[in-house]
Design an enzyme around this catalytic site. Structure first.
Site, mmCIF file in Angstrom:
data_model
loop_
_atom_site.group_PDB
_atom_site.id
_atom_site.type_symbol
_atom_site.label_atom_id
_atom_site.label_comp_id
_atom_site.label_asym_id
_atom_site.label_seq_id
_atom_site.Cartn_x
_atom_site.Cartn_y
_atom_site.Cartn_z
ATOM 1 N N HIS A 218 3.103 14.163 6.539
ATOM 2 C CA HIS A 218 2.805 15.596 6.220
ATOM 3 C C HIS A 218 3.474 16.660 7.589
ATOM 4 O O HIS A 218 3.155 16.077 8.806
ATOM 5 C CB HIS A 218 1.486 16.222 6.017
ATOM 6 C CG HIS A 218 0.832 15.235 5.042
ATOM 7 N ND1 HIS A 218 1.082 15.242 3.734
ATOM 8 C CD2 HIS A 218 0.167 14.035 5.362
ATOM 9 C CE1 HIS A 218 0.501 14.608 2.950
ATOM 10 N NE2 HIS A 218 -0.072 13.477 3.974
ATOM 11 N N CYS B 244 -1.184 -3.849 3.860
ATOM 12 C CA CYS B 244 -2.302 -4.978 3.646
ATOM 13 C C CYS B 244 -1.196 -6.407 3.736
ATOM 14 O O CYS B 244 0.057 -6.118 3.636
ATOM 15 C CB CYS B 244 -3.191 -4.891 2.612
ATOM 16 S SG CYS B 244 -2.176 -4.719 0.939
ATOM 17 N N SER C 115 0.744 -1.236 -0.103
ATOM 18 C CA SER C 115 -0.104 0.043 0.033
ATOM 19 C C SER C 115 0.915 1.259 -0.010
ATOM 20 O O SER C 115 1.432 1.337 -0.828
ATOM 21 C CB SER C 115 -1.161 0.036 1.082
ATOM 22 O OG SER C 115 -2.084 1.018 0.901
#
Length: 118
Positions: free
Chosen positions: A50, A65, A45
């Site tokens: 940020h 996953c 994934s």
């Protein structure tokens, strides 16, 4: 430290390694006058980050996953890399099954609020 794109890049790479996932691509951007955003696309994934240095705040999304991927060591690694004093976690499990094997919705939400790992 959270305003330095190379420090953030290294922290993300170390988190990927700690999670035992497979990195595919990465892209980071340093904003002016401050802040960094970035993503590492992994086979399992992606991890994104940020930073808001002016608020001494970092937001991280660790999406994984598969059986092998474990985001918790990555989370701990990022806490150490940024010397976090505290953290809050929202865990969303995608495709969660109940004890009868039935899907219980798009995911299960778990909220955690803790002091950072030392």
């Amino acid at each position: 430290r959270i305003d330095d794109v190379e420090v953030v890049r290294t922290a993300l790479r170390d988190a990927v390694a700690a999670a035992g996932v497979t990195p595919l691509h990465e892209h980071l951007h340093a904003f002016s006058p401050h802040g960094v955003t970035g993503v590492v696309v992994i086979a399992e994934s992606h991890f994104s980050i940020h930073t808001w240095p002016e608020h001494r705040y970092v937001a991280v999304d660790l999406f994984t996953c598969g059986e092998r991927a474990d985001p918790w060591p990555a989370f701990a690694q990022l806490g150490l890399a940024f010397a976090a004093a505290s953290h809050a976690v929202v865990e969303l499990r995608r495709g969660v099954l109940d004890d009868r094997g039935q899907l219980v919705g798009p995911g299960a939400l778990v909220w955690r609020d803790h002091a950072s790992p030392a």
